[in-house]
Design a protein around this motif. Structure first.
Motif, mmCIF file in Angstrom:
data_model
loop_
_atom_site.group_PDB
_atom_site.id
_atom_site.type_symbol
_atom_site.label_atom_id
_atom_site.label_comp_id
_atom_site.label_asym_id
_atom_site.label_seq_id
_atom_site.Cartn_x
_atom_site.Cartn_y
_atom_site.Cartn_z
ATOM 1 N N ASP A 162 0.861 -1.186 0.000
ATOM 2 C CA ASP A 162 0.000 0.000 0.000
ATOM 3 C C ASP A 162 0.900 1.239 0.000
ATOM 4 O O ASP A 162 1.307 1.730 1.047
ATOM 5 C CB ASP A 162 -0.901 -0.018 1.236
ATOM 6 N N ARG A 163 1.208 1.739 -1.170
ATOM 7 C CA ARG A 163 2.111 2.884 -1.277
ATOM 8 C C ARG A 163 1.500 4.139 -0.648
ATOM 9 O O ARG A 163 2.218 4.967 -0.077
ATOM 10 C CB ARG A 163 2.435 3.156 -2.742
ATOM 11 N N ALA A 164 0.196 4.282 -0.772
ATOM 12 C CA ALA A 164 -0.459 5.459 -0.186
ATOM 13 C C ALA A 164 -0.293 5.471 1.332
ATOM 14 O O ALA A 164 -0.094 6.527 1.933
ATOM 15 C CB ALA A 164 -1.942 5.477 -0.558
ATOM 16 N N LEU A 165 -0.364 4.284 1.938
ATOM 17 C CA LEU A 165 -0.175 4.188 3.383
ATOM 18 C C LEU A 165 1.248 4.580 3.760
ATOM 19 O O LEU A 165 1.457 5.351 4.708
ATOM 20 C CB LEU A 165 -0.472 2.765 3.863
ATOM 21 N N VAL A 166 2.237 4.070 3.033
ATOM 22 C CA VAL A 166 3.629 4.419 3.318
ATOM 23 C C VAL A 166 3.838 5.923 3.187
ATOM 24 O O VAL A 166 4.473 6.552 4.034
ATOM 25 C CB VAL A 166 4.580 3.657 2.377
ATOM 26 N N LYS A 167 3.289 6.508 2.142
ATOM 27 C CA LYS A 167 3.413 7.955 1.933
ATOM 28 C C LYS A 167 2.787 8.724 3.086
ATOM 29 O O LYS A 167 3.360 9.694 3.596
ATOM 30 C CB LYS A 167 2.756 8.354 0.617
ATOM 31 N N ASP A 168 1.597 8.295 3.515
ATOM 32 C CA ASP A 168 0.918 8.977 4.620
ATOM 33 C C ASP A 168 1.729 8.904 5.911
ATOM 34 O O ASP A 168 1.791 9.875 6.672
ATOM 35 C CB ASP A 168 -0.475 8.367 4.843
ATOM 36 N N VAL A 169 2.321 7.747 6.174
ATOM 37 C CA VAL A 169 3.134 7.590 7.383
ATOM 38 C C VAL A 169 4.358 8.502 7.329
ATOM 39 O O VAL A 169 4.682 9.196 8.306
ATOM 40 C CB VAL A 169 3.570 6.124 7.568
ATOM 41 N N LEU A 170 5.029 8.527 6.196
ATOM 42 C CA LEU A 170 6.234 9.352 6.080
ATOM 43 C C LEU A 170 5.909 10.837 6.142
ATOM 44 O O LEU A 170 6.738 11.636 6.596
ATOM 45 C CB LEU A 170 6.981 9.006 4.792
ATOM 46 N N GLU A 171 4.725 11.209 5.725
ATOM 47 C CA GLU A 171 4.318 12.611 5.846
ATOM 48 C C GLU A 171 4.183 13.017 7.311
ATOM 49 O O GLU A 171 4.374 14.183 7.654
ATOM 50 C CB GLU A 171 3.012 12.850 5.090
ATOM 51 N N ILE A 172 3.876 12.064 8.174
ATOM 52 C CA ILE A 172 3.827 12.362 9.604
ATOM 53 C C ILE A 172 5.214 12.740 10.100
ATOM 54 O O ILE A 172 5.381 13.711 10.849
ATOM 55 C CB ILE A 172 3.271 11.160 10.398
ATOM 56 N N PHE A 173 6.234 11.982 9.691
ATOM 57 C CA PHE A 173 7.611 12.309 10.083
ATOM 58 C C PHE A 173 7.990 13.714 9.627
ATOM 59 O O PHE A 173 8.726 14.424 10.312
ATOM 60 C CB PHE A 173 8.584 11.294 9.479
ATOM 61 N N VAL A 174 7.488 14.102 8.459
ATOM 62 C CA VAL A 174 7.776 15.441 7.942
ATOM 63 C C VAL A 174 6.984 16.498 8.700
ATOM 64 O O VAL A 174 7.535 17.473 9.209
ATOM 65 C CB VAL A 174 7.458 15.518 6.433
ATOM 66 N N GLU A 175 5.676 16.293 8.788
ATOM 67 C CA GLU A 175 4.787 17.313 9.347
ATOM 68 C C GLU A 175 5.033 17.578 10.825
ATOM 69 O O GLU A 175 4.938 18.721 11.284
ATOM 70 C CB GLU A 175 3.324 16.897 9.143
ATOM 71 N N ILE A 176 5.350 16.548 11.558
ATOM 72 C CA ILE A 176 5.468 16.710 13.004
ATOM 73 C C ILE A 176 6.655 17.587 13.381
ATOM 74 O O ILE A 176 6.696 18.165 14.473
ATOM 75 C CB ILE A 176 5.572 15.325 13.695
#
Length: 274
Positions: A162-176
């Motif tokens: 699920d590439r969308a899931l991986v992208k969403d998780v990594l966006e948390i690392f960025v956004e936080i």
């Protein structure tokens, strides 16, 4: 209630509306919130001393996040039995948390406008996201990072993920880490990217000799970046190709190996230009 609102009296009103918000976020049937929380916060923070409760309200505002994240959010993520479910729960909880911070910042807006600037304190938004970092991210970051790297390695091996899931998780690392500074990628770099790059080299060192050249390895990684990694990772990843070219010297019939066909190639410039 009379002219003045006492601390505990006012907090009961505020807490009632916060409980409604939490229930709505948690999917529990609940009636709509009303304007009483905003009016109560304003009154409690504009009364004359000794009944100016700005400091107490500010302190309890943080306590709302501490209690909710510790009692509801973190356990909900930790109790998942597999990595994908855990990542999905994290993504959902982060999205919910952003909604919660947005709502509470509006309700407690008087603090942001007057009390906080005068005392040079962290903003309401900083507190909200800071609590998520301290309570959830710090506890889960290693497990989350490792789970994402496992998924990336599975994709390298040909498994659909699920590439969308991986992208969403990594966006948390960025956004936080960049709530106030969009250029700040410290959490993404320190908590994910460094480990990812190390694992990537290890992966192709372990598996390179069986199939593909170093050039093809990093061609694949560039495709990976375009789907879910932050764009800032690309140059670092391609530099790894140049720095780690010697350990990645697989032999493959019909394809030039790194040492023979690609000698002297500046692979970083090659891919950045392609």
């Amino acid at each position: 209630m009379g002219t003045n609102i006492e601390l505990e009296e006012g907090w009961v009103i505020i807490q009632k509306q916060i409980t409604k918000l939490i229930n709505i976020i948690e999917g529990v049937p609940e009636s709509s919130m009303d304007a009483s929380i905003h009016a109560t916060v304003y009154s409690m923070c504009t009364q004359r001393d000794p009944r100016d409760y700005s400091a107490e309200v500010y302190h309890r505002y943080k306590g709302v996040y501490d209690d909710y994240l510790s009692s509801k959010v973190l356990p909900a993520i930790q109790e998942k039995n597999d990595d994908v479910s855990m990542l999905q729960e994290l993504v959902k909880r982060w999205a919910n948390h952003k909604v919660m911070v947005s709502k509470l910042c509006r309700f407690f807006n008087y603090l942001d406008r007057f009390y906080i600037p005068r005392r040079k304190l962290p903003s309401l938004k900083d507190i909200g996201f800071g609590c998520f970092h301290e309570i959830v991210h710090e506890d889960m970051k290693v497990k989350v990072r490792d789970a994402v790297i496992v998924l990336i390695n599975e994709e390298r091996q040909g498994k659909e993920i699920d590439r969308a899931l991986v992208k969403d998780v990594l966006e948390i690392f960025v956004e936080i880490g960049n709530v106030n500074d969009k250029e700040n990628l410290d959490y993404y770099v320190n908590d994910f990217e460094t480990a990812f790059l190390t694992d990537m080299v290890d992966y192709y060192t372990r598996n390179g000799s069986s199939a593909i050249t170093a050039v093809e390895c990093f061609r694949r990684e560039k495709d990976t970046i375009s789907h879910y990694l932050h764009t800032s990772t690309e140059e670092k990843l391609l530099k790894q190709a140049q720095d780690q070219g010697e350990p990645l010297r697989p032999y493959h019939i019909g394809v030039p190996e790194w040492g023979a066909g690609c000698a002297g190639l500046d692979i970083t410039s090659y891919y950045l230009a392609s």
